[in-house]
Design a protein around this motif. Structure first.
Motif, mmCIF file in Angstrom:
data_model
loop_
_atom_site.group_PDB
_atom_site.id
_atom_site.type_symbol
_atom_site.label_atom_id
_atom_site.label_comp_id
_atom_site.label_asym_id
_atom_site.label_seq_id
_atom_site.Cartn_x
_atom_site.Cartn_y
_atom_site.Cartn_z
ATOM 1 N N PHE A 76 0.860 -1.195 0.000
ATOM 2 C CA PHE A 76 0.000 0.000 0.000
ATOM 3 C C PHE A 76 0.890 1.238 0.000
ATOM 4 O O PHE A 76 0.861 2.062 0.912
ATOM 5 N N HIS A 78 1.045 3.959 -1.642
ATOM 6 C CA HIS A 78 0.492 5.321 -1.643
ATOM 7 C C HIS A 78 0.229 5.769 -0.208
ATOM 8 O O HIS A 78 0.692 6.822 0.225
ATOM 9 N N ASP A 79 -0.519 4.964 0.509
ATOM 10 C CA ASP A 79 -0.881 5.332 1.876
ATOM 11 C C ASP A 79 0.317 5.311 2.805
ATOM 12 O O ASP A 79 0.417 6.117 3.721
ATOM 13 N N ASP A 80 1.217 4.371 2.570
ATOM 14 C CA ASP A 80 2.351 4.221 3.477
ATOM 15 C C ASP A 80 3.544 5.079 3.069
ATOM 16 O O ASP A 80 4.588 5.017 3.720
ATOM 17 N N ARG A 91 4.047 -5.688 -12.322
ATOM 18 C CA ARG A 91 2.659 -5.739 -12.794
ATOM 19 C C ARG A 91 2.237 -4.408 -13.411
ATOM 20 O O ARG A 91 1.568 -4.366 -14.438
ATOM 21 N N GLU A 95 0.851 -3.812 -17.145
ATOM 22 C CA GLU A 95 -0.422 -3.161 -17.482
ATOM 23 C C GLU A 95 -0.200 -1.971 -18.417
ATOM 24 O O GLU A 95 -1.009 -1.702 -19.308
ATOM 25 N N LYS A 116 -4.952 -14.347 -5.197
ATOM 26 C CA LYS A 116 -5.422 -15.574 -5.860
ATOM 27 C C LYS A 116 -5.720 -15.357 -7.341
ATOM 28 O O LYS A 116 -5.821 -16.320 -8.103
ATOM 29 N N GLN A 117 -5.888 -14.108 -7.736
ATOM 30 C CA GLN A 117 -6.115 -13.831 -9.160
ATOM 31 C C GLN A 117 -4.854 -14.130 -9.975
ATOM 32 O O GLN A 117 -4.894 -14.173 -11.198
ATOM 33 N N ASN A 170 6.969 -14.807 2.788
ATOM 34 C CA ASN A 170 6.731 -15.750 3.891
ATOM 35 C C ASN A 170 5.869 -15.138 4.988
ATOM 36 O O ASN A 170 5.135 -15.843 5.675
ATOM 37 N N HIS A 172 3.586 -12.643 4.556
ATOM 38 C CA HIS A 172 2.302 -12.061 4.122
ATOM 39 C C HIS A 172 1.130 -12.910 4.597
ATOM 40 O O HIS A 172 1.170 -14.138 4.516
ATOM 41 N N LYS A 173 0.095 -12.227 5.067
ATOM 42 C CA LYS A 173 -1.018 -12.975 5.657
ATOM 43 C C LYS A 173 -1.767 -13.835 4.645
ATOM 44 O O LYS A 173 -2.461 -14.769 5.015
ATOM 45 N N ASP A 174 -1.628 -13.518 3.378
ATOM 46 C CA ASP A 174 -2.355 -14.281 2.369
ATOM 47 C C ASP A 174 -1.499 -15.329 1.661
ATOM 48 O O ASP A 174 -1.977 -15.960 0.723
ATOM 49 N N THR A 175 -0.260 -15.467 2.086
ATOM 50 C CA THR A 175 0.578 -16.412 1.354
ATOM 51 C C THR A 175 0.166 -17.853 1.687
ATOM 52 O O THR A 175 -0.078 -18.198 2.852
ATOM 53 N N ARG B 104 -12.695 -14.660 -18.176
ATOM 54 C CA ARG B 104 -13.344 -13.656 -17.323
ATOM 55 C C ARG B 104 -14.075 -12.639 -18.193
ATOM 56 O O ARG B 104 -15.172 -12.189 -17.866
ATOM 57 N N ARG B 512 -4.555 -15.250 11.265
ATOM 58 C CA ARG B 512 -3.337 -15.519 10.523
ATOM 59 C C ARG B 512 -2.106 -15.366 11.423
ATOM 60 O O ARG B 512 -1.164 -16.137 11.350
#
Lengths: 197, 513
Positions: A76, A78-80, A91, A95, A116-117, A170, A172-175, B104, B512
């Motif tokens: 994040f 921008h915010d950070d 990425r 794009e 997941k995308q 390692n 990251h909460k979504d890894t 998609r 988590r």
């Protein structure tokens, strides 16, 4: 497997010209007639992508965040008020390229994606990611048809080149995987080039 | 006899058909009111420009469907690109160009704005001008229940419910933001809208009224972060620029005591802008003859924009000024061919002009029906030194909906009254403008007042970051904005429902860890 030879695309022109300028690397009467196998174009594109990505990861993110502790990198940013992560940098470039040309596409995918995308969505992507995970030194090439268009799809190993890659993934909460080590294959760069039928 | 009558009728029919067809063709290709070609009502804001068909329909005649859709995208972005940029668009078109997303795209062709936002179909248009069934997220996010157990039991029609997710703008709703602001109290201990405090400050006037204007001005500038030297230099510049009533320079008929007194108390005079700065902007400041010759009695937006670029730019993007958006097509010109021009003389486009209040779709006051929005002076009375009028009274002089009426009994208004009365600290009052035309942060601590009243309104979660969080906790703000009755009664009370997004985000993060 043989792949179509494609005309030098505008997007790859810079690379192609550089290669063509090397004595003996290409033979053609004129630049307009010069052709390069799609596979070679993919290899050239990947060479640039991998190098830029490695430079950003090592000389910008890893140096400023981990070694000199000047500024953090954050998803994040921008915010950070932080640096974009190397994967985001990659990425965003992808794009922007998609905004400029439809002569090639690239993306960063993984069998263990945080987002997941970015998991494989086609059989070729899955096969390619598994192949480069098994043998990172050997790119994977295949032909696939998506939405009525044939593509050369090349997959290259995306390796953890700096401590920052490993520590961030390692933690990251979504890894889905938290045991990466330096030099592990964390995913793959997938390059697609449209080819004639 | 019968044959003659039939022939006459045939000739009459042919003549009327040709005349009618010619008239329709003239309206399509030359000029004239195109109302009759509207195939259905347009969405909320677009109705103001709906007769300027070529604002959106830019493709060549007989262009193929894909070209038309691409051209339509360009037309949409000519007005909405900046908004999407500020929103850090979660689903930009470029995300969908990759061939790997072709499945998609088959499910939801997000390459084109019109896939989700069709026009002229009011019977299908939902909140946010969406014309798809509300379960559109299902096209790509079918794995959500696997990855987010908290979402089990929900269905895809509720993804975009207030306070959860937006397709484009999630700057106040993304998971890490929710977690980071999870512990904020409902009300800040000292609620102040910082930029509003600065915007309403009158440092030069205050300095001039003090015993030591220079020292006071320097002290003020240092509160903005300037160092001693810079503050001293700028204080000298600002105080030297101040103009008084004696400095007013205008042709005699316009130099009335009332106008001069109003101007002398305004930020324009305190900032060194003399009468000619607006009324004869091209004339040299000391050339009275030129000022007199070039005098504009009622300067318009074209004059204001020379100093207030961002304000005018954003004004033209909002509902009040969109008829003057620079990307809108000019009225079609008359044919160059003299004969054609004569034949079509009665078919000419009229300029859109300012939006008449009477044509608004929102409830407006009966006595405002003769007015028009679309000019700076509609809200900012000429020479008005008090910007408070434009922040509240100007709005309420036209708008007559429940939300507007309830404002005058709301806690926000009580705070506004207190600040205006001097009993509340600067920035503690909440005017209409503070929420609907918030101060937008720029680089290096600067800001500007957006005059696009819609920029932070649709969806209303956009308001959370630039407005609500100054005084309220994130959870409170999400709940409040998701409560339509509370919005309608202008926040007289507390939210009646709770959006669980922060709870879910915190719970997932803790699990988590």
């Amino acid at each position: 497997m043989r792949f179509s030879r494609i005309k030098i695309t505008a997007a790859a022109a810079g690379l192609a010209v550089a290669v063509a300028a090397a004595p003996g690397s290409l033979s053609a009467d004129s630049l307009d007639d010069a052709t390069i196998p799609a596979k070679d174009v993919a290899d050239m594109l990947h060479a640039v992508m991998e190098s830029d990505r490695t430079v950003y990861t090592r000389l910008v993110v890893n140096r400023l965040q981990n070694e000199e502790q000047v500024i953090k990198a954050s998803e994040f940013f921008h915010d950070d008020k932080a640096l974009p992560l190397p994967a985001q940098m990659f990425r965003f470039g992808s794009e922007m390229v998609a905004d400029k040309t439809d002569k090639f596409f690239y993306s960063l995918l993984s069998l263990w994606p945080i987002n997941k995308q970015n998991a494989p969505t086609t059989d070729v992507e899955k096969e390619g990611l598994e192949a480069v995970a098994d043998d990172p030194d050997e790119p994977f090439y295949a032909e696939e048809e998506l939405g009525g268009q044939k593509y050369l799809t090349a997959v290259y190993a995306d390796v953890a080149v700096a401590g920052a890659c490993v520590s961030c993934h390692n933690a990251h909460k979504d890894t889905p995987r938290d045991d990466f080590e330096l030099d592990d294959t964390m995913g793959g760069v997938v390059i697609r080039i449209p080819i004639d039928g | 006899m019968s044959l003659k009558r039939n022939a006459a009728l045939w000739i009459l029919w042919l003549g009327l058909t040709l005349a009618g067809g010619g008239a329709l063709a003239a309206i399509v290709y030359v000029g004239g009111d195109r109302d009759l070609f509207l195939i259905g009502d347009t969405t909320g804001a677009h109705h103001q420009i709906e007769v300027a068909c070529d604002a959106c329909h830019t493709s060549e005649t007989f262009a193929d469907a894909e070209t038309i859709q691409k051209d339509m995208n360009k037309a949409c972005l000519s007005c909405h690109a900046d908004e999407l940029d500020v929103a850090n668009d979660s689903h930009p078109v470029k995300k969908f160009r990759d061939p790997r997303n072709f499945r998609r795209r088959e499910a939801l062709d997000a390459l084109y704005c019109t896939t989700c936002h069709a026009e002229h179909v009011p019977e299908e248009t939902r909140v946010g001008a969406v014309t798809l069934p509300m379960d559109y997220c299902m096209a790509c996010h079918q794995d959500v229940f696997e990855n987010r157990p908290s979402h089990q039991g929900s269905d895809f029609t509720t993804c975009a419910s207030a306070g959860c997710h937006n397709f484009h703008d999630n700057v106040a709703l993304y998971e890490d933001f929710l977690v980071k602001h999870a512990d904020m109290p409902d009300f800040a201990a000292h609620p102040v809208i910082g930029f509003s405090a600065r915007s309403r400050a009158t440092p030069v006037a205050d300095a001039l009224a003090s015993d030591d204007a220079r020292a006071q001005m320097i002290a003020y500038l240092k509160t903005l972060g300037e160092d001693d030297d810079d503050a001293a230099e700028e204080a000298d510049e600002r105080l030297a620029a101040v103009l008084t009533a004696d400095d007013a320079l205008a042709p005699a008929p316009y130099l009335t005591a009332g106008a001069v007194a109003e101007w002398a108390g305004s930020k324009h005079a305190l900032g060194g802008v003399n009468c000619a700065g607006c009324h004869a902007p091209e004339a040299a400041a000391d050339d009275f003859a030129a000022i007199e010759a070039e005098w504009i009695a009622e300067p318009g937006m074209d004059t204001c924009v020379s100093c207030h670029k961002r304000e005018v730019g954003s004004f033209r993007e909002g509902k009040h000024g969109m008829r003057f958006h620079p990307e809108l097509p000019d009225p079609r010109e008359a044919p160059e061919n003299t004969l054609l021009a004569a034949l079509t003389a009665m078919f000419r486009d009229a300029p859109l002009g300012p939006m008449p209040v009477a044509e608004a779709r929102l409830p407006m006051k009966p006595d405002a029906m003769g007015r028009a929005a679309g000019t700076c002076t509609a809200c900012h009375a000429p020479h008005e030194s008090n910007l408070a009028f434009a922040a509240v009274e100007a709005c309420a002089s036209c708008h007559d909906d429940d939300h507007t009426r309830a404002y005058f009994t709301s806690p926000h208004f009580r705070l506004w009254e207190a600040e205006m009365a001097g009993t509340g600290a600067p920035g503690t009052g909440v005017s209409c403008g503070d929420c609907h035309m918030p101060k937008v942060e720029l680089q290096r601590g600067n800001f500007f007042v957006t005059h696009n009243q819609n920029a932070y309104l649709r969806p209303n979660e956009k308001m959370i970051r630039p407005v609500c969080l100054s005084c309220h906790g994130l959870g409170f703000a999400i709940d409040a904005l998701a409560d339509p009755e509370l919005v309608e009664n202008n926040f007289n009370g507390r939210p009646s429902a709770h959006v669980p997004s922060i709870d879910w985000a915190v719970s997932r993060t803790q699990r988590r860890q």
